[in-house]
Scaffold this motif. Sequence first.
Motif, PDB file in Angstrom:
ATOM      1  N   PRO A  41      52.300  -6.367  21.790  1.00  0.00           N
ATOM      2  CA  PRO A  41      52.422  -5.185  20.925  1.00  0.00           C
ATOM      3  C   PRO A  41      51.638  -5.376  19.630  1.00  0.00           C
ATOM      4  O   PRO A  41      51.450  -6.498  19.148  1.00  0.00           O
ATOM      5  CB  PRO A  41      53.926  -5.103  20.652  1.00  0.00           C
ATOM      6  CG  PRO A  41      54.557  -5.838  21.794  1.00  0.00           C
ATOM      7  CD  PRO A  41      53.605  -6.925  22.166  1.00  0.00           C
ATOM      8  N   SER A  42      51.194  -4.276  19.060  1.00  0.00           N
ATOM      9  CA  SER A  42      50.353  -4.337  17.858  1.00  0.00           C
ATOM     10  C   SER A  42      51.128  -4.061  16.577  1.00  0.00           C
ATOM     11  O   SER A  42      50.523  -3.836  15.530  1.00  0.00           O
ATOM     12  CB  SER A  42      49.198  -3.341  17.976  1.00  0.00           C
ATOM     13  OG  SER A  42      49.694  -2.026  18.176  1.00  0.00           O
ATOM     14  N   ASP A  43      52.458  -4.085  16.664  1.00  0.00           N
ATOM     15  CA  ASP A  43      53.235  -3.815  15.452  1.00  0.00           C
ATOM     16  C   ASP A  43      53.130  -4.998  14.488  1.00  0.00           C
ATOM     17  O   ASP A  43      52.871  -6.146  14.904  1.00  0.00           O
ATOM     18  CB  ASP A  43      54.697  -3.556  15.814  1.00  0.00           C
ATOM     19  CG  ASP A  43      55.329  -4.745  16.505  1.00  0.00           C
ATOM     20  OD1 ASP A  43      56.010  -5.539  15.843  1.00  0.00           O
ATOM     21  OD2 ASP A  43      55.090  -4.911  17.730  1.00  0.00           O
ATOM     22  N   PRO A  44      53.309  -4.767  13.210  1.00  0.00           N
ATOM     23  CA  PRO A  44      53.114  -5.827  12.194  1.00  0.00           C
ATOM     24  C   PRO A  44      53.995  -7.054  12.412  1.00  0.00           C
ATOM     25  O   PRO A  44      53.552  -8.186  12.204  1.00  0.00           O
ATOM     26  CB  PRO A  44      53.452  -5.127  10.882  1.00  0.00           C
ATOM     27  CG  PRO A  44      53.221  -3.669  11.153  1.00  0.00           C
ATOM     28  CD  PRO A  44      53.590  -3.455  12.587  1.00  0.00           C
ATOM     29  N   GLU A  45      55.242  -6.867  12.845  1.00  0.00           N
ATOM     30  CA  GLU A  45      56.145  -8.006  13.023  1.00  0.00           C
ATOM     31  C   GLU A  45      55.653  -8.935  14.131  1.00  0.00           C
ATOM     32  O   GLU A  45      55.637 -10.163  13.977  1.00  0.00           O
ATOM     33  CB  GLU A  45      57.554  -7.509  13.343  1.00  0.00           C
ATOM     34  CG  GLU A  45      58.561  -8.642  13.467  1.00  0.00           C
ATOM     35  CD  GLU A  45      59.972  -8.138  13.737  1.00  0.00           C
ATOM     36  OE1 GLU A  45      60.850  -8.970  14.011  1.00  0.00           O
ATOM     37  OE2 GLU A  45      60.176  -6.904  13.681  1.00  0.00           O
ATOM     38  N   THR A  46      55.237  -8.333  15.248  1.00  0.00           N
ATOM     39  CA  THR A  46      54.724  -9.146  16.359  1.00  0.00           C
ATOM     40  C   THR A  46      53.431  -9.840  15.972  1.00  0.00           C
ATOM     41  O   THR A  46      53.227 -11.016  16.281  1.00  0.00           O
ATOM     42  CB  THR A  46      54.488  -8.267  17.601  1.00  0.00           C
ATOM     43  OG1 THR A  46      55.714  -7.649  17.987  1.00  0.00           O
ATOM     44  CG2 THR A  46      53.950  -9.100  18.755  1.00  0.00           C
ATOM     45  N   GLN A  47      52.552  -9.123  15.274  1.00  0.00           N
ATOM     46  CA  GLN A  47      51.292  -9.710  14.861  1.00  0.00           C
ATOM     47  C   GLN A  47      51.513 -10.876  13.891  1.00  0.00           C
ATOM     48  O   GLN A  47      50.812 -11.897  13.964  1.00  0.00           O
ATOM     49  CB  GLN A  47      50.411  -8.634  14.206  1.00  0.00           C
ATOM     50  CG  GLN A  47      49.952  -7.542  15.157  1.00  0.00           C
ATOM     51  CD  GLN A  47      49.020  -8.083  16.236  1.00  0.00           C
ATOM     52  OE1 GLN A  47      48.110  -8.853  15.966  1.00  0.00           O
ATOM     53  NE2 GLN A  47      49.262  -7.664  17.476  1.00  0.00           N
ATOM     54  N   LYS A  48      52.501 -10.741  13.018  1.00  0.00           N
ATOM     55  CA  LYS A  48      52.806 -11.822  12.079  1.00  0.00           C
ATOM     56  C   LYS A  48      53.316 -13.054  12.814  1.00  0.00           C
ATOM     57  O   LYS A  48      52.896 -14.188  12.542  1.00  0.00           O
ATOM     58  CB  LYS A  48      53.842 -11.348  11.058  1.00  0.00           C
ATOM     59  CG  LYS A  48      54.209 -12.407  10.026  1.00  0.00           C
ATOM     60  CD  LYS A  48      55.244 -11.869   9.039  1.00  0.00           C
ATOM     61  CE  LYS A  48      55.632 -12.954   8.035  1.00  0.00           C
ATOM     62  NZ  LYS A  48      56.658 -12.449   7.072  1.00  0.00           N
ATOM     63  N   LEU A  49      54.246 -12.835  13.763  1.00  0.00           N
ATOM     64  CA  LEU A  49      54.770 -13.954  14.546  1.00  0.00           C
ATOM     65  C   LEU A  49      53.680 -14.601  15.385  1.00  0.00           C
ATOM     66  O   LEU A  49      53.611 -15.839  15.492  1.00  0.00           O
ATOM     67  CB  LEU A  49      55.909 -13.461  15.442  1.00  0.00           C
ATOM     68  CG  LEU A  49      56.538 -14.510  16.368  1.00  0.00           C
ATOM     69  CD1 LEU A  49      57.132 -15.661  15.558  1.00  0.00           C
ATOM     70  CD2 LEU A  49      57.598 -13.862  17.250  1.00  0.00           C
ATOM     71  N   GLN A  50      52.819 -13.796  15.959  1.00  0.00           N
ATOM     72  CA  GLN A  50      51.715 -14.319  16.759  1.00  0.00           C
ATOM     73  C   GLN A  50      50.802 -15.207  15.916  1.00  0.00           C
ATOM     74  O   GLN A  50      50.388 -16.288  16.351  1.00  0.00           O
ATOM     75  CB  GLN A  50      50.915 -13.161  17.359  1.00  0.00           C
ATOM     76  CG  GLN A  50      49.774 -13.605  18.273  1.00  0.00           C
ATOM     77  CD  GLN A  50      48.980 -12.413  18.791  1.00  0.00           C
ATOM     78  OE1 GLN A  50      49.008 -11.319  18.207  1.00  0.00           O
ATOM     79  NE2 GLN A  50      48.280 -12.607  19.887  1.00  0.00           N
TER      80      GLN A  50
END
Length: 311
Positions: free
Chosen positions: A138-147
Amino acid sequence: MRISRYLGRRCVRILQYSAVAGALFLFLPLLWRSSSGGDEKVHSAKVIPDKVIPDMPGAYVAEDSKKENVVAVDAGPVDYKKNDNIGGAPVGEIAKAEEAKSAKYRKLPKKDWHDYPAMEADKERKGKGEQGTPVALPSDPETQKLQDQMYRVNGFDALASDQIAVDRSVKDVRHPECRKMKYIEKLPTVTVIFPFHNEHNSTLLRSVYSVINRSPPDVLREVILVDDASTKDFLKAPLEEFLKKAGLADRVKVVRTKKREGLIRARQIGAQHATSEIMVFLDAHSEANYNWLPPLIEPIALDYRYSYYSY
């Protein structure tokens, strides 16, 4: 002829002093570092704990764990002479014995080692990463931050790895002619050794599963995981509990060092616990493809002078 006749004594003195000063400027830091033992402050980055994806197969944390398959190692001097197969025999006698083994293997007929039912079952599997297909997050900010956080800790996309089954299927990327090859019908037993330090959980387990699932069971005797003083929680008791509940504890042995030893000594420690005729050393983030082991082992069986170290 004297240089001072042309430059004058004052200029010569200046050049001499400059040369001495330059030499001191170059060598004094080296002398200082040598006398101080070369100690430097090491600034370690903050380690972000793993976030285990709930739907990852077997991704759980056990409250307690039996440790019958765990060996704690006090990594002192490695005994290079320790070898039950050699028994202290002279080098010439060892060579004759090994040549006799190779001669027996050379007389064997060849067979197709492929596990075709397993390969066909792999083709039917569907899911993220199956047959080597990419994983879209997913491209949401939370997922991108964790990634991004997990990438910085592991050096690869560990979050995407957690979305893929630890026993996933792979794409057969071999040359078509390789799929037709046959190898001698009997091969020496093999121990696969995985040294690791703070390896990510899903990639470590995927390495173990790929070797077990794509190796002939009568050839692969054991897998040894050498934990070189890891600090991640999953790599301690939960790893042992996972192996036990997954039915792998009888084939997978965990060996732990008491302090950080480094890659080479970790390999040596793993070798001391091996019970097979041949040892194969692999990185703890490897995936074996179909029929990977017979072509690697056959040359060693046919000629004892062949050896491979790591891939």
